[in-house]
Design a protein around this motif. Sequence first.
Motif, PDB file in Angstrom:
ATOM      1  N   LEU A  20       0.847  -1.189   0.000  1.00 21.95           N
ATOM      2  CA  LEU A  20       0.000   0.000   0.000  1.00 21.95           C
ATOM      3  C   LEU A  20       0.884   1.241   0.000  1.00 21.95           C
ATOM      4  CD1 LEU A  20      -2.764   1.417   0.292  1.00 21.95           C
ATOM      5  CD2 LEU A  20      -2.514   1.152   2.776  1.00 21.95           C
ATOM      6  N   VAL A  21       0.684   2.104  -0.989  1.00 19.51           N
ATOM      7  CA  VAL A  21       1.454   3.339  -1.142  1.00 19.51           C
ATOM      8  C   VAL A  21       0.484   4.519  -1.110  1.00 19.51           C
ATOM      9  CG1 VAL A  21       2.997   4.661  -2.640  1.00 19.51           C
ATOM     10  CG2 VAL A  21       3.205   2.167  -2.517  1.00 19.51           C
ATOM     11  N   VAL A  22       0.824   5.556  -0.361  1.00 16.37           N
ATOM     12  CA  VAL A  22       0.014   6.763  -0.286  1.00 16.37           C
ATOM     13  C   VAL A  22       0.864   7.942  -0.737  1.00 16.37           C
ATOM     14  CG1 VAL A  22      -1.233   8.338   1.236  1.00 16.37           C
ATOM     15  CG2 VAL A  22      -1.472   5.876   1.524  1.00 16.37           C
ATOM     16  N   HIS A  81     -10.459   4.100   3.089  1.00 15.56           N
ATOM     17  CA  HIS A  81     -10.150   3.109   2.065  1.00 15.56           C
ATOM     18  C   HIS A  81      -9.567   1.812   2.609  1.00 15.56           C
ATOM     19  CE1 HIS A  81     -11.040   5.814  -1.231  1.00 15.56           C
ATOM     20  NE2 HIS A  81     -10.275   6.740  -0.689  1.00 15.56           N
ATOM     21  N   VAL A  82      -8.724   1.923   3.615  1.00 18.63           N
ATOM     22  CA  VAL A  82      -8.009   0.736   4.111  1.00 18.63           C
ATOM     23  C   VAL A  82      -8.024   0.707   5.640  1.00 18.63           C
ATOM     24  CG1 VAL A  82      -6.527   0.285   2.122  1.00 18.63           C
ATOM     25  CG2 VAL A  82      -5.880   2.054   3.745  1.00 18.63           C
ATOM     26  N   PRO A  83      -9.196   0.622   6.255  1.00 19.18           N
ATOM     27  CA  PRO A  83      -9.239   0.596   7.728  1.00 19.18           C
ATOM     28  C   PRO A  83      -8.462  -0.584   8.278  1.00 19.18           C
ATOM     29  CG  PRO A  83     -11.342  -0.092   6.778  1.00 19.18           C
ATOM     30  CD  PRO A  83     -10.530   0.448   5.651  1.00 19.18           C
ATOM     31  N   ALA A  84      -7.786  -0.339   9.381  1.00 20.21           N
ATOM     32  CA  ALA A  84      -7.021  -1.377  10.086  1.00 20.21           C
ATOM     33  C   ALA A  84      -5.826  -1.884   9.282  1.00 20.21           C
ATOM     34  CB  ALA A  84      -7.925  -2.549  10.470  1.00 20.21           C
ATOM     35  N   ARG A  85      -5.381  -1.092   8.310  1.00 14.77           N
ATOM     36  CA  ARG A  85      -4.176  -1.471   7.566  1.00 14.77           C
ATOM     37  C   ARG A  85      -3.176  -0.329   7.602  1.00 14.77           C
ATOM     38  NH1 ARG A  85      -3.577  -3.478   1.200  1.00 14.77           N
ATOM     39  NH2 ARG A  85      -1.304  -3.776   1.306  1.00 14.77           N
ATOM     40  N   SER A  86      -1.908  -0.650   7.722  1.00 11.54           N
ATOM     41  CA  SER A  86      -0.866   0.377   7.738  1.00 11.54           C
ATOM     42  C   SER A  86      -0.351   0.620   6.327  1.00 11.54           C
ATOM     43  CB  SER A  86       0.287  -0.034   8.655  1.00 11.54           C
ATOM     44  OG  SER A  86       0.891  -1.223   8.195  1.00 11.54           O
ATOM     45  N   LEU A 110       0.668   3.477  11.716  1.00  8.19           N
ATOM     46  CA  LEU A 110       0.054   3.644  10.401  1.00  8.19           C
ATOM     47  C   LEU A 110       1.058   3.708   9.256  1.00  8.19           C
ATOM     48  CD1 LEU A 110      -2.869   6.177  11.051  1.00  8.19           C
ATOM     49  CD2 LEU A 110      -2.967   3.684  10.813  1.00  8.19           C
ATOM     50  N   ILE A 111       2.320   3.991   9.523  1.00  2.78           N
ATOM     51  CA  ILE A 111       3.306   4.157   8.448  1.00  2.78           C
ATOM     52  C   ILE A 111       4.519   3.279   8.723  1.00  2.78           C
ATOM     53  CG2 ILE A 111       4.850   5.777   7.278  1.00  2.78           C
ATOM     54  CD1 ILE A 111       2.866   7.961   7.696  1.00  2.78           C
ATOM     55  N   THR A 112       4.819   2.391   7.772  1.00  2.00           N
ATOM     56  CA  THR A 112       5.960   1.482   7.913  1.00  2.00           C
ATOM     57  C   THR A 112       7.250   2.105   7.406  1.00  2.00           C
ATOM     58  OG1 THR A 112       4.467  -0.408   7.621  1.00  2.00           O
ATOM     59  CG2 THR A 112       6.831  -0.813   7.331  1.00  2.00           C
ATOM     60  N   ARG A 113       7.176   2.765   6.250  1.00  2.00           N
ATOM     61  CA  ARG A 113       8.332   3.443   5.678  1.00  2.00           C
ATOM     62  C   ARG A 113       7.846   4.718   4.997  1.00  2.00           C
ATOM     63  NH1 ARG A 113      12.475  -0.139   5.735  1.00  2.00           N
ATOM     64  NH2 ARG A 113      13.836   0.995   4.339  1.00  2.00           N
ATOM     65  N   ALA A 114       8.746   5.700   4.869  1.00  2.00           N
ATOM     66  CA  ALA A 114       8.348   6.978   4.267  1.00  2.00           C
ATOM     67  C   ALA A 114       9.461   7.518   3.384  1.00  2.00           C
ATOM     68  CB  ALA A 114       7.993   7.999   5.350  1.00  2.00           C
ATOM     69  N   VAL A 115       9.039   8.277   2.373  1.00  2.00           N
ATOM     70  CA  VAL A 115       9.957   9.044   1.529  1.00  2.00           C
ATOM     71  C   VAL A 115       9.402  10.461   1.463  1.00  2.00           C
ATOM     72  CG1 VAL A 115      10.976   9.344  -0.749  1.00  2.00           C
ATOM     73  CG2 VAL A 115      10.591   7.032   0.144  1.00  2.00           C
ATOM     74  N   VAL A 116      10.254  11.444   1.694  1.00  2.00           N
ATOM     75  CA  VAL A 116       9.841  12.842   1.567  1.00  2.00           C
ATOM     76  C   VAL A 116      10.791  13.536   0.590  1.00  2.00           C
ATOM     77  CG1 VAL A 116       8.789  12.935   3.846  1.00  2.00           C
ATOM     78  CG2 VAL A 116      11.175  13.568   3.590  1.00  2.00           C
ATOM     79  N   TYR A 117      10.211  14.411  -0.233  1.00  2.00           N
ATOM     80  CA  TYR A 117      10.988  15.064  -1.291  1.00  2.00           C
ATOM     81  C   TYR A 117      10.973  16.576  -1.094  1.00  2.00           C
ATOM     82  CZ  TYR A 117      12.929  16.017  -5.894  1.00  2.00           C
ATOM     83  OH  TYR A 117      13.738  16.437  -6.918  1.00  2.00           O
ATOM     84  N   GLU A 118      12.134  17.136  -0.836  1.00  2.00           N
ATOM     85  CA  GLU A 118      12.330  18.585  -0.693  1.00  2.00           C
ATOM     86  C   GLU A 118      11.247  19.206   0.189  1.00  2.00           C
ATOM     87  OE1 GLU A 118      13.275  20.588  -4.341  1.00  2.00           O
ATOM     88  OE2 GLU A 118      15.135  19.450  -4.569  1.00  2.00           O
TER      89      GLU A 118
END
Length: 258
Positions: A20-22, A81-86, A110-118
């Motif tokens: 799952l990607v947000v 959209h995705v209750p109870a899912r990280s 709620l978040i396993t890994r993250a990428v942030v851009y500038e």
Amino acid sequence: MSTDLFSAVAGDVDDLTLPLVVLCHGSMDRSAGMLRLSRQLDATAVVIRYDRRGYAKSSEVGSPYVLDEQIADLALVLDRHVPARSIDLAFGHSFGGNVVLGLAARRPELITRAVVYETPLSWFDWWPSSGAGGAAAQAATPEDAAEAFMRRLVGDERWERLPEGTRAGRRAEGVAMVGELNDLRRAPPWNADDVRCPVLAVGGEHGRAHHQRGMQLLADMLPSGTFARLDGAGHGAPNTHPTELAMLLREWLSRGVG
């Protein structure tokens, strides 16, 4: 907090074998600005993107335009959209990175890994006032601030070629932009020590010096932070370099698989 936020999903949310990607957009942007990146990812992942409050199809979702509300909005979209899912991977572009980091700090489950851009670190004294956000801050009205911001991003010629209705719509988004950028300047929206998930902080090769410095500093601040540079890209990488950015996201996501 409102349930009227626009969101879109690519892929089968019931297929738990797919990551799952947000995707979370920045100031004066919209979920459509994430579409090229989404299309690079949605063959092998479920991708959720949404319009943040005050922008595009969420333009009628009102104030307050502050980080607390933005973070709650993202949690709401996930629950819809995705209750109870990280989230396996949350990506935040520019201001959207602070929304992602804020949720990671406050709701680490709620978040396993993250990428942030500038992502802007506007609360630091060294953050310049000469960028698009600084130009907007000097405008007389929120509408003028939005126009100043857009002119800095896309250039005068491209702005003036836009249809009058489009320009009016973008100017109307100035209220949301001014509210969220002013809130960001007041205080850090998250505590670095509370962001426990692995975070990749990315700067574009052609990004401005303060963005480069900010992403390197962010990687050092966070308990599990890493810095990367995206070759050939400037601030608008989700639109200009979606293939290269998607490769970077997939590689970062793969580190968490298994």
